[in-house]
Design a protein around this motif. Structure first.
Motif, PDB file in Angstrom:
ATOM      1  N   VAL B  99       0.873  -1.171   0.000  1.00  0.00           N
ATOM      2  CA  VAL B  99       0.000   0.000   0.000  1.00  0.00           C
ATOM      3  C   VAL B  99       0.906   1.216   0.000  1.00  0.00           C
ATOM      4  O   VAL B  99       1.849   1.290   0.792  1.00  0.00           O
ATOM      5  CB  VAL B  99      -0.921   0.009   1.241  1.00  0.00           C
ATOM      6  CG1 VAL B  99      -1.687   1.325   1.339  1.00  0.00           C
ATOM      7  CG2 VAL B  99      -1.882  -1.175   1.201  1.00  0.00           C
ATOM      8  N   THR B 100       0.652   2.154  -0.898  1.00  0.00           N
ATOM      9  CA  THR B 100       1.512   3.340  -0.973  1.00  0.00           C
ATOM     10  C   THR B 100       0.691   4.606  -1.165  1.00  0.00           C
ATOM     11  O   THR B 100      -0.345   4.583  -1.823  1.00  0.00           O
ATOM     12  CB  THR B 100       2.556   3.206  -2.107  1.00  0.00           C
ATOM     13  OG1 THR B 100       3.288   4.443  -2.204  1.00  0.00           O
ATOM     14  CG2 THR B 100       1.905   2.938  -3.449  1.00  0.00           C
ATOM     15  N   ALA B 101       1.169   5.696  -0.573  1.00  0.00           N
ATOM     16  CA  ALA B 101       0.550   7.012  -0.757  1.00  0.00           C
ATOM     17  C   ALA B 101       1.354   7.848  -1.743  1.00  0.00           C
ATOM     18  O   ALA B 101       1.108   9.042  -1.891  1.00  0.00           O
ATOM     19  CB  ALA B 101       0.476   7.736   0.589  1.00  0.00           C
ATOM     20  N   PHE B 126      -3.211   2.178  -3.888  1.00  0.00           N
ATOM     21  CA  PHE B 126      -2.677   3.540  -3.868  1.00  0.00           C
ATOM     22  C   PHE B 126      -3.771   4.600  -3.794  1.00  0.00           C
ATOM     23  O   PHE B 126      -3.636   5.680  -4.357  1.00  0.00           O
ATOM     24  CB  PHE B 126      -1.782   3.752  -5.099  1.00  0.00           C
ATOM     25  CG  PHE B 126      -2.448   3.333  -6.381  1.00  0.00           C
ATOM     26  CD1 PHE B 126      -3.179   4.250  -7.130  1.00  0.00           C
ATOM     27  CD2 PHE B 126      -2.388   2.025  -6.835  1.00  0.00           C
ATOM     28  CE1 PHE B 126      -3.819   3.876  -8.298  1.00  0.00           C
ATOM     29  CE2 PHE B 126      -3.032   1.630  -8.003  1.00  0.00           C
ATOM     30  CZ  PHE B 126      -3.749   2.561  -8.740  1.00  0.00           C
ATOM     31  N   GLU B 127      -4.883   4.270  -3.112  1.00  0.00           N
ATOM     32  CA  GLU B 127      -5.979   5.247  -2.981  1.00  0.00           C
ATOM     33  C   GLU B 127      -5.488   6.573  -2.420  1.00  0.00           C
ATOM     34  O   GLU B 127      -5.905   7.645  -2.861  1.00  0.00           O
ATOM     35  CB  GLU B 127      -7.079   4.665  -2.084  1.00  0.00           C
ATOM     36  CG  GLU B 127      -8.254   5.571  -1.800  1.00  0.00           C
ATOM     37  CD  GLU B 127      -9.086   5.869  -3.038  1.00  0.00           C
ATOM     38  OE1 GLU B 127      -8.893   6.971  -3.612  1.00  0.00           O
ATOM     39  OE2 GLU B 127      -9.919   5.025  -3.438  1.00  0.00           O
ATOM     40  N   SER B 128      -4.605   6.507  -1.431  1.00  0.00           N
ATOM     41  CA  SER B 128      -4.146   7.724  -0.760  1.00  0.00           C
ATOM     42  C   SER B 128      -3.218   8.560  -1.617  1.00  0.00           C
ATOM     43  O   SER B 128      -2.888   9.687  -1.248  1.00  0.00           O
ATOM     44  CB  SER B 128      -3.429   7.335   0.531  1.00  0.00           C
ATOM     45  OG  SER B 128      -2.413   6.382   0.252  1.00  0.00           O
ATOM     46  N   ALA B 129      -2.797   8.050  -2.777  1.00  0.00           N
ATOM     47  CA  ALA B 129      -1.909   8.819  -3.647  1.00  0.00           C
ATOM     48  C   ALA B 129      -2.635   9.969  -4.331  1.00  0.00           C
ATOM     49  O   ALA B 129      -2.021  10.924  -4.800  1.00  0.00           O
ATOM     50  CB  ALA B 129      -1.265   7.904  -4.688  1.00  0.00           C
ATOM     51  N   ALA B 305      -4.224   8.944   6.049  1.00  0.00           N
ATOM     52  CA  ALA B 305      -4.240   7.645   6.730  1.00  0.00           C
ATOM     53  C   ALA B 305      -5.550   6.907   6.470  1.00  0.00           C
ATOM     54  O   ALA B 305      -5.581   5.682   6.330  1.00  0.00           O
ATOM     55  CB  ALA B 305      -4.035   7.834   8.232  1.00  0.00           C
ATOM     56  N   SER B 306      -6.641   7.664   6.408  1.00  0.00           N
ATOM     57  CA  SER B 306      -7.949   7.047   6.143  1.00  0.00           C
ATOM     58  C   SER B 306      -7.920   6.220   4.859  1.00  0.00           C
ATOM     59  O   SER B 306      -8.404   5.085   4.822  1.00  0.00           O
ATOM     60  CB  SER B 306      -9.008   8.163   6.060  1.00  0.00           C
ATOM     61  OG  SER B 306     -10.259   7.640   5.655  1.00  0.00           O
ATOM     62  N   SER B 307      -7.319   6.789   3.821  1.00  0.00           N
ATOM     63  CA  SER B 307      -7.246   6.050   2.550  1.00  0.00           C
ATOM     64  C   SER B 307      -6.203   4.937   2.596  1.00  0.00           C
ATOM     65  O   SER B 307      -6.401   3.876   2.003  1.00  0.00           O
ATOM     66  CB  SER B 307      -6.931   7.009   1.397  1.00  0.00           C
ATOM     67  OG  SER B 307      -8.063   7.782   1.081  1.00  0.00           O
ATOM     68  N   VAL B 308      -5.094   5.184   3.269  1.00  0.00           N
ATOM     69  CA  VAL B 308      -4.074   4.133   3.406  1.00  0.00           C
ATOM     70  C   VAL B 308      -4.702   2.899   4.063  1.00  0.00           C
ATOM     71  O   VAL B 308      -4.525   1.763   3.600  1.00  0.00           O
ATOM     72  CB  VAL B 308      -2.878   4.648   4.252  1.00  0.00           C
ATOM     73  CG1 VAL B 308      -1.958   3.488   4.645  1.00  0.00           C
ATOM     74  CG2 VAL B 308      -2.088   5.712   3.490  1.00  0.00           C
ATOM     75  N   ILE B 309      -5.459   3.149   5.123  1.00  0.00           N
ATOM     76  CA  ILE B 309      -6.037   2.016   5.867  1.00  0.00           C
ATOM     77  C   ILE B 309      -7.182   1.365   5.081  1.00  0.00           C
ATOM     78  O   ILE B 309      -7.355   0.147   5.125  1.00  0.00           O
ATOM     79  CB  ILE B 309      -6.488   2.481   7.263  1.00  0.00           C
ATOM     80  CG1 ILE B 309      -5.258   2.959   8.053  1.00  0.00           C
ATOM     81  CG2 ILE B 309      -7.204   1.354   8.016  1.00  0.00           C
ATOM     82  CD1 ILE B 309      -5.578   3.679   9.356  1.00  0.00           C
ATOM     83  N   ALA B 310      -7.949   2.166   4.335  1.00  0.00           N
ATOM     84  CA  ALA B 310      -8.972   1.563   3.458  1.00  0.00           C
ATOM     85  C   ALA B 310      -8.314   0.580   2.496  1.00  0.00           C
ATOM     86  O   ALA B 310      -8.845  -0.506   2.246  1.00  0.00           O
ATOM     87  CB  ALA B 310      -9.723   2.658   2.697  1.00  0.00           C
ATOM     88  N   ASP B 311      -7.152   0.956   1.989  1.00  0.00           N
ATOM     89  CA  ASP B 311      -6.415   0.039   1.106  1.00  0.00           C
ATOM     90  C   ASP B 311      -5.967  -1.218   1.860  1.00  0.00           C
ATOM     91  O   ASP B 311      -6.009  -2.326   1.306  1.00  0.00           O
ATOM     92  CB  ASP B 311      -5.176   0.746   0.535  1.00  0.00           C
ATOM     93  CG  ASP B 311      -5.485   1.599  -0.686  1.00  0.00           C
ATOM     94  OD1 ASP B 311      -6.595   1.462  -1.250  1.00  0.00           O
ATOM     95  OD2 ASP B 311      -4.610   2.387  -1.092  1.00  0.00           O
ATOM     96  N   ILE B 312      -5.515  -1.033   3.102  1.00  0.00           N
ATOM     97  CA  ILE B 312      -5.094  -2.205   3.885  1.00  0.00           C
ATOM     98  C   ILE B 312      -6.282  -3.147   4.100  1.00  0.00           C
ATOM     99  O   ILE B 312      -6.154  -4.371   3.994  1.00  0.00           O
ATOM    100  CB  ILE B 312      -4.488  -1.770   5.243  1.00  0.00           C
ATOM    101  CG1 ILE B 312      -3.213  -0.937   5.019  1.00  0.00           C
ATOM    102  CG2 ILE B 312      -4.170  -2.998   6.111  1.00  0.00           C
ATOM    103  CD1 ILE B 312      -2.638  -0.305   6.299  1.00  0.00           C
TER     104      ILE B 312
END
Lengths: 435, 435
Positions: B99-101, B126-129, B305-312
């Motif tokens: 998972v990457t931003a 990579f949602e948080s990107a 972080a919200s998007s990073v964790i959604a990806d996780i």
């Protein structure tokens, strides 16, 4: 890869939109899913001139579709409660995945349907049941999965928002705009579902469950319609820096969960205050992300079809996976739903209020009203008293800070009993929607 | 179910936000996923006082994380190109999901990374990107899977939007606002990435690939910054009913794909024109759904972080499924990406234009300029000529209909060569963003 075979039940607006888009965009959709999605059968009482069904098996009995061994996914687009429920339960019983646009069905019978689906290991998807083409269920359930959702607020009934927008833009009466909307086909002959907030409450019930991980409890949602909103209140709200919108609001606090649909004053400069006409928007506030918003067409043939087909694509990807690796229907695994979170009665809900009353223009009236509010512990943010030289009556408007609705209702009863107060006191809830 | 073990690389703003939210919301997240998500290890050169890592194994070498056999998911939050690329490739080589931003990494090296991930059967998310906490990648890739996406337009750089908003609200100069933003920490010491549109172009490249199913081609994206926008043009635009926003625009036509970041006049009453300050929003227009919009915080510790964790969470659900049952990185299966769709050069792009020039107040100037435009096939929608009694020069503004940029550039060269025209001609593209 093996094609996914879809059976579409119902060939009204959404049904024909779904078939049309599945055919028109078949190649683009297959580029995404890596496998073709095929309309194997359509169940519909009659044909629809907007939909070319050449080469597709059409049956007049929708249960043929639910019982067709060739079909992987039954798409329920007939609407209503009873037959739809029977159709969906039959499809599940037969081991088929289900996609439905039926908000009433999910809001009222969803808990049973999801239990049955779990027992059979099939998927039930319903993105199109809320806010048409806007992927807001997916947004909350998956996109905001990291968050404790604190609240959401949505314009989730296009007809209602169209009426409110017309009333505001042209200073027109509710009844006048409704009659025109009915003539134009924007509103139903019986507009109760839309203007009394029942349709919105169906959608809000679903959104609340997806946000907080609670069972669907439509019967506990509070609904108040827009039929009593007047151009005068819209104008006064405007002067105070507010817009009146018919919102569905779900909020979670220590005390419990609020599920309420009612007219609401919101500050003009909120983005959602600028969502006009038949369009829908849902604000969702999560503890990590803060406020987000999802906007788009909340109804119509192809916007709704867009979400129906997104669900079919999700089913195509999920149908060969283990049940526990799929996104659960309400975003929380079924054994993790909070069965005990109470849905608050409106008496226990706290909001700010806009209160408008007509008083005889006599010394002491304002003081008496202010005293009643104060005795109930309601503090006043602003008072607007308008002069009206042609009348003995003056309109007085109070903007209050947050207070419990029970206190407000008691205060209003006392105010209405004052001899110098004429007619009903108007009170509209106020939400800041800030953070 | 077995916990999912995460290794977080980088403990800056987003890294510490991610660890904090994973710990704070562990229970809510586990209610959704049905299994705990555990921070097994953190790789970071130094500690972060905003993040309590008590009880977590912290290593100073991020490659320890990528090589840790206990770890299921490597979360790359170090930023930059080279080391990040090596880290991600090492993780993939070791069979770990990623998972990457890192928008720069995905925009520039994404094609190679996705190929490597496919070979190893792992997920790269990579949602948080793009657009921080807004789940817009998921919205397009899954929520709008039924659609041929026609175009998208986004405010996808918060710093740039903050500057444009300040310039508009207070009539301030670009340099002035930028200096303040730098002092407040909203803008970097070297603001090039933000104000020249490079950061936005990274994000746009990703959005374009996800919308149209084309390989990532950052080198072909056009970028034009906001440093030359003046308060005068903002004011003139306002009078004409427009707001100037720094937009990333991706459009698909028969001729090819447009990928362009530049200042843009958009009508004031578009919802996206009302997105102010550091907030982000992306409009996406699909052929079935019509226009939709996704709005929220585009940066910051916990929104990202919200998007990073959604990806996780997505990885937690997808890690035990077959590769072909997962959502492909760009939403289209890798063998279905359109390798041949040309990215158009700006010369070949058609838009409407706002053109402002300073002319000597002498008869015939306006006619000569209008003739040049007409000779290039550019038709004029409106001309505004302002009187300025204190100056010999008058500002003239043309609003044109759509024309090819090549024609416009040639016309501007000819106009600038006229003796009665003083200085550079300002031209800003205009987009309707209607349907």
């Amino acid at each position: 890869m093996k094609p996914v075979k879809v059976g579409v039940c119902g060939l009204g607006t959404v049904g024909s939109g779904t078939v049309n888009v599945l055919i028109r965009n078949a190649e683009e959709i297959a580029r995404r899913t890596g496998r073709p999605i095929i309309v194997e059968q359509i169940g519909a009482r009659r044909d629809n001139p907007d939909c070319d069904t050449t080469g597709i098996d059409v049956t007049r009995d929708i249960f043929d579709v639910a019982n067709n061994p060739e079909i992987d996914v039954v798409v329920e687009l007939i609407g209503g409660y009873d037959v739809a429920r029977e159709l969906v339960m039959t499809a599940i019983e037969n081991g088929k995945h289900v996609v439905t646009a039926n908000k009433a069905l999910i809001a009222v019978h969803g808990n049973d349907i999801f239990e049955a689906a779990k027992a059979k290991g099939v998927i039930v998807a319903f993105e199109s049941a809320v806010a048409g083409g806007i992927p807001v269920i997916k947004g909350i359930r998956e996109g905001l999965a990291a968050n404790k959702i604190n609240w959401l607020a949505g314009i989730i009934n296009g007809t209602g928002n169209y009426i409110m927008t017309q009333m505001r833009d042209y200073g027109r009466d509710f009844a006048d705009v409704l009659a025109e909307a009915q003539a134009l086909g924007y509103a139903e002959a019986d507009p109760t579902f839309d203007v009394e907030g029942i349709d919105a409450a169906h959608k809000l019930t679903i959104l609340g469950s997806v946000a907080f991980g609670i069972p669907l409890q439509f019967d506990k949602a509070y609904t108040e319609g827009i039929s009593r909103i007047t151009p005068l209140d819209i104008e006064q709200a405007d002067e105070l820096g507010y817009v009146i919108k018919h919102l569905g609001i779900a909020r979670r606090s220590k005390e419990g969960v609020e599920l309420r649909v009612h007219p609401t004053l919101i500050p003009k400069d909120r983005l959602i205050a600028n969502v006009h006409g038949v369009l829908n928007a849902v604000m969702v506030q999560g503890d990590a992300v803060g406020p987000t918003m999802y906007y788009g067409p909340g109804a119509g043939a192809e916007p709704t079809a867009s979400s129906v087909i997104a669900d079919i694509v999700d089913v195509a990807r999920g149908m060969n996976t283990d049940y526990s690796d799929r996104v659960p229907p309400l975003g929380f695994t079924q054994d993790n739903l909070d069965q005990n979170a109470p849905i608050l009665s409106m008496d226990d809900v706290s909001t700010a209020y806009y209160v408008r009353l007509q008083a005889v223009d006599r010394p002491g009236v304002l003081a008496r009203v202010a005293t009643i509010l104060s005795d109930k512990g309601i503090s006043i943010e602003a008072i607007i008293q308008k002069e009206d030289k042609e009348s003995e009556m003056v309109p007085i408007i109070f903007m209050t800070h947050q207070c419990q609705e029970l206190q407000m209702n008691e205060a209003i009863r006392e105010i209405e009993s004052l001899v110098d107060i004429c007619g009903e006191v108007v009170r509209i809830r106020v939400e800041d929607l800030d953070s």
